[in-house]
Design a protein around this motif. Sequence first.
Motif, PDB file in Angstrom:
ATOM      1  N   ALA A  68      -8.687   4.003  13.572  1.00 36.67           N
ATOM      2  CA  ALA A  68      -7.762   3.290  12.479  1.00 36.67           C
ATOM      3  C   ALA A  68      -7.894   3.680  11.098  1.00 36.67           C
ATOM      4  CB  ALA A  68      -7.954   1.928  12.538  1.00 36.67           C
ATOM      5  N   LYS A  69      -8.947   3.652  10.501  1.00 32.02           N
ATOM      6  CA  LYS A  69      -9.209   3.979   9.275  1.00 32.02           C
ATOM      7  C   LYS A  69      -8.765   5.631   8.983  1.00 32.02           C
ATOM      8  CE  LYS A  69     -13.360   1.095   7.874  1.00 32.02           C
ATOM      9  NZ  LYS A  69     -14.795   1.093   7.465  1.00 32.02           N
ATOM     10  N   GLU A  70      -9.244   6.485   9.760  1.00 28.61           N
ATOM     11  CA  GLU A  70      -8.508   7.881   9.512  1.00 28.61           C
ATOM     12  C   GLU A  70      -7.148   7.925   9.436  1.00 28.61           C
ATOM     13  OE1 GLU A  70     -10.755  10.409  12.347  1.00 28.61           O
ATOM     14  OE2 GLU A  70     -12.514   9.882  11.490  1.00 28.61           O
ATOM     15  N   GLU A  71      -6.548   7.155  10.578  1.00 29.66           N
ATOM     16  CA  GLU A  71      -5.055   7.199  10.743  1.00 29.66           C
ATOM     17  C   GLU A  71      -4.320   6.742   9.386  1.00 29.66           C
ATOM     18  OE1 GLU A  71      -1.738   8.149  13.342  1.00 29.66           O
ATOM     19  OE2 GLU A  71      -3.672   9.022  12.694  1.00 29.66           O
ATOM     20  N   THR A  72      -4.753   5.462   9.178  1.00 31.24           N
ATOM     21  CA  THR A  72      -4.039   4.775   7.994  1.00 31.24           C
ATOM     22  C   THR A  72      -4.313   5.778   6.800  1.00 31.24           C
ATOM     23  OG1 THR A  72      -6.189   3.595   7.305  1.00 31.24           O
ATOM     24  CG2 THR A  72      -4.537   2.451   8.597  1.00 31.24           C
ATOM     25  N   ALA A  73      -5.642   6.299   6.450  1.00 33.51           N
ATOM     26  CA  ALA A  73      -5.279   7.095   5.380  1.00 33.51           C
ATOM     27  C   ALA A  73      -4.524   8.377   5.443  1.00 33.51           C
ATOM     28  CB  ALA A  73      -7.111   7.585   5.169  1.00 33.51           C
ATOM     29  N   ARG A  74      -4.269   8.919   6.714  1.00 29.16           N
ATOM     30  CA  ARG A  74      -3.500  10.106   6.795  1.00 29.16           C
ATOM     31  C   ARG A  74      -2.010   9.784   6.445  1.00 29.16           C
ATOM     32  NH1 ARG A  74      -6.418  12.555  10.800  1.00 29.16           N
ATOM     33  NH2 ARG A  74      -5.742  11.196  12.577  1.00 29.16           N
ATOM     34  N   ILE A  75      -1.842   8.427   7.028  1.00 33.76           N
ATOM     35  CA  ILE A  75      -0.246   8.025   7.013  1.00 33.76           C
ATOM     36  C   ILE A  75      -0.115   7.478   5.535  1.00 33.76           C
ATOM     37  CG2 ILE A  75       1.231   5.964   7.452  1.00 33.76           C
ATOM     38  CD1 ILE A  75      -0.197   5.982  10.292  1.00 33.76           C
ATOM     39  N   GLU A  76      -0.763   7.287   4.957  1.00 30.66           N
ATOM     40  CA  GLU A  76      -0.506   6.627   3.392  1.00 30.66           C
ATOM     41  C   GLU A  76      -0.610   7.816   2.360  1.00 30.66           C
ATOM     42  OE1 GLU A  76      -3.644   4.062   2.481  1.00 30.66           O
ATOM     43  OE2 GLU A  76      -2.936   2.457   3.394  1.00 30.66           O
ATOM     44  N   THR A  77      -1.343   9.006   2.694  1.00 32.28           N
ATOM     45  CA  THR A  77      -1.254  10.143   1.973  1.00 32.28           C
ATOM     46  C   THR A  77       0.059  11.052   2.446  1.00 32.28           C
ATOM     47  OG1 THR A  77      -3.562  10.550   1.963  1.00 32.28           O
ATOM     48  CG2 THR A  77      -2.339  12.386   1.652  1.00 32.28           C
ATOM     49  N   ALA A  78       0.438  11.014   3.515  1.00 38.52           N
ATOM     50  CA  ALA A  78       1.609  11.820   3.892  1.00 38.52           C
ATOM     51  C   ALA A  78       2.710  11.245   3.422  1.00 38.52           C
ATOM     52  CB  ALA A  78       1.608  11.879   5.458  1.00 38.52           C
ATOM     53  N   PHE A  79       2.767   9.652   3.452  1.00 37.28           N
ATOM     54  CA  PHE A  79       4.142   8.779   2.918  1.00 37.28           C
ATOM     55  C   PHE A  79       4.106   9.024   1.538  1.00 37.28           C
ATOM     56  CE2 PHE A  79       6.248   5.143   1.544  1.00 37.28           C
ATOM     57  CZ  PHE A  79       7.070   5.049   2.707  1.00 37.28           C
ATOM     58  N   GLN A  80       3.137   9.138   0.729  1.00 37.95           N
ATOM     59  CA  GLN A  80       3.160   9.487  -0.746  1.00 37.95           C
ATOM     60  C   GLN A  80       3.969  10.742  -1.207  1.00 37.95           C
ATOM     61  OE1 GLN A  80       3.126   6.788  -2.836  1.00 37.95           O
ATOM     62  NE2 GLN A  80       2.218   5.566  -1.389  1.00 37.95           N
ATOM     63  N   GLN A  81       3.651  11.721  -0.378  1.00 36.87           N
ATOM     64  CA  GLN A  81       4.175  13.076  -0.391  1.00 36.87           C
ATOM     65  C   GLN A  81       5.859  13.008  -0.068  1.00 36.87           C
ATOM     66  OE1 GLN A  81       1.805  16.411   1.413  1.00 36.87           O
ATOM     67  NE2 GLN A  81       0.447  14.806   2.013  1.00 36.87           N
TER      68      GLN A  81
ATOM     69  N   ASP B 242      11.184  -8.012  -1.993  1.00 41.45           N
ATOM     70  CA  ASP B 242      11.608  -7.786  -3.222  1.00 41.45           C
ATOM     71  C   ASP B 242      10.660  -8.160  -4.152  1.00 41.45           C
ATOM     72  OD1 ASP B 242      13.995  -6.436  -1.824  1.00 41.45           O
ATOM     73  OD2 ASP B 242      15.037  -8.189  -2.479  1.00 41.45           O
ATOM     74  N   ARG B 243      10.119  -9.139  -4.433  1.00 41.34           N
ATOM     75  CA  ARG B 243       9.137  -9.688  -5.287  1.00 41.34           C
ATOM     76  C   ARG B 243       8.076  -8.658  -5.376  1.00 41.34           C
ATOM     77  NH1 ARG B 243       9.957 -15.025  -7.053  1.00 41.34           N
ATOM     78  NH2 ARG B 243       8.269 -14.450  -8.441  1.00 41.34           N
ATOM     79  N   ALA B 244       7.407  -8.179  -4.251  1.00 38.68           N
ATOM     80  CA  ALA B 244       6.394  -7.290  -4.183  1.00 38.68           C
ATOM     81  C   ALA B 244       6.713  -5.835  -4.798  1.00 38.68           C
ATOM     82  CB  ALA B 244       6.073  -6.987  -2.807  1.00 38.68           C
ATOM     83  N   LEU B 245       8.098  -5.578  -4.631  1.00 48.25           N
ATOM     84  CA  LEU B 245       8.403  -4.009  -4.888  1.00 48.25           C
ATOM     85  C   LEU B 245       8.637  -4.228  -6.527  1.00 48.25           C
ATOM     86  CD1 LEU B 245       9.226  -1.323  -4.736  1.00 48.25           C
ATOM     87  CD2 LEU B 245      11.689  -1.995  -4.151  1.00 48.25           C
ATOM     88  N   HIS B 246       9.213  -5.281  -7.014  1.00 47.20           N
ATOM     89  CA  HIS B 246       9.221  -5.661  -8.516  1.00 47.20           C
ATOM     90  C   HIS B 246       8.056  -5.644  -9.216  1.00 47.20           C
ATOM     91  CE1 HIS B 246      13.538  -5.963  -8.834  1.00 47.20           C
ATOM     92  NE2 HIS B 246      13.575  -6.924  -7.914  1.00 47.20           N
ATOM     93  N   LYS B 247       6.807  -6.140  -8.463  1.00 47.87           N
ATOM     94  CA  LYS B 247       5.422  -6.036  -8.948  1.00 47.87           C
ATOM     95  C   LYS B 247       5.146  -4.744  -9.383  1.00 47.87           C
ATOM     96  CE  LYS B 247       3.036  -9.147  -9.685  1.00 47.87           C
ATOM     97  NZ  LYS B 247       2.560  -9.799 -10.988  1.00 47.87           N
ATOM     98  N   VAL B 248       5.160  -4.050  -8.217  1.00 45.80           N
ATOM     99  CA  VAL B 248       4.616  -2.541  -8.262  1.00 45.80           C
ATOM    100  C   VAL B 248       5.355  -1.648  -9.319  1.00 45.80           C
ATOM    101  CG1 VAL B 248       4.738  -0.499  -6.875  1.00 45.80           C
ATOM    102  CG2 VAL B 248       3.979  -2.456  -5.768  1.00 45.80           C
TER     103      VAL B 248
ATOM    104  N   ARG C 271       0.791  -1.365   0.117  1.00 43.05           N
ATOM    105  CA  ARG C 271      -0.101   0.041   0.079  1.00 43.05           C
ATOM    106  C   ARG C 271       0.689   1.301  -0.046  1.00 43.05           C
ATOM    107  NH1 ARG C 271      -5.442  -0.288   1.131  1.00 43.05           N
ATOM    108  NH2 ARG C 271      -5.551   1.648   1.882  1.00 43.05           N
ATOM    109  N   LEU C 272       1.892   1.116   0.768  1.00 42.09           N
ATOM    110  CA  LEU C 272       2.803   2.388   0.869  1.00 42.09           C
ATOM    111  C   LEU C 272       3.956   2.408  -0.249  1.00 42.09           C
ATOM    112  CD1 LEU C 272       3.931   2.515   4.498  1.00 42.09           C
ATOM    113  CD2 LEU C 272       2.230   4.028   3.665  1.00 42.09           C
ATOM    114  N   ARG C 273       4.070   1.438  -1.131  1.00 37.33           N
ATOM    115  CA  ARG C 273       4.879   1.663  -2.225  1.00 37.33           C
ATOM    116  C   ARG C 273       4.071   1.636  -3.515  1.00 37.33           C
ATOM    117  NH1 ARG C 273       9.175   3.326  -1.485  1.00 37.33           N
ATOM    118  NH2 ARG C 273      10.433   1.995  -3.053  1.00 37.33           N
ATOM    119  N   LEU C 274       2.907   1.628  -3.545  1.00 38.85           N
ATOM    120  CA  LEU C 274       2.018   1.617  -4.850  1.00 38.85           C
ATOM    121  C   LEU C 274       2.095   2.875  -5.596  1.00 38.85           C
ATOM    122  CD1 LEU C 274      -1.623   0.110  -4.310  1.00 38.85           C
ATOM    123  CD2 LEU C 274       0.332  -0.726  -5.497  1.00 38.85           C
TER     124      LEU C 274
END
Length: 202
Positions: free
Chosen positions: A135-148, A81-87, A36-39
């Motif tokens: 949890a849902k609000e926090e995961t969304a906030r973390i994912e959005t910030a990580f992509q920045q 590593d396999r997951a990252l190559h897939k992404v 989710r964080l590497r997509l």
Amino acid sequence: MARDEERLVEGASRGDTTAAEELLERNLPALNAYVRLRLGEVVSAKESCSDLVQSVCREVLRDIDRFEYRGEEAFRKWLFDRALHKVIDRNRYWRMGKRDVAREAAGSGELSDGEARALLGYYRSMCTPSRDAIAKEETARIETAFQQLDEPYREVIAMCRLLGLSQAEVAEQTGRSLGSVRGLLARGLAKFARLLEAADRG
């Protein structure tokens, strides 16, 4: 638990699909969090995270006889590593040929309460212990910030905090100096914290 996982890894390296399936099940929450964080925005707008994770698991089971037993950490590294190559492959696919980026697919998908709690357990390794929220609000906030964050920060944080690699191991695997990895991790986490604080204020 560690001895049991070592037994499973050793069995999986000999082609035991039952052991490999159990290993994948144990690592599934961490794998979901990592993917989710590497997509990235392009792939997450087009494909479901769960579909990509399932695809990685199918390929790992298909190729399990290629894994050479070197312990459980080596298995997790091979899996991620396999997951990252897939992404990376899916990113390349959607960026090639001027494919229609306006056509949105399922993306990373709506989380169930259980999925959100599991993800948050891994995401908290990147945050200070005082951060707590629904949890849902926090995961969304973390994912959005990580992509920045810039890609070098995302790479080092994910390897250190999600894969659990030491800074020396990250340096060896990325070809960076240990000092560079330390700096990237410290600056990346500091910037990540500022982005989370800004999201809270917003």
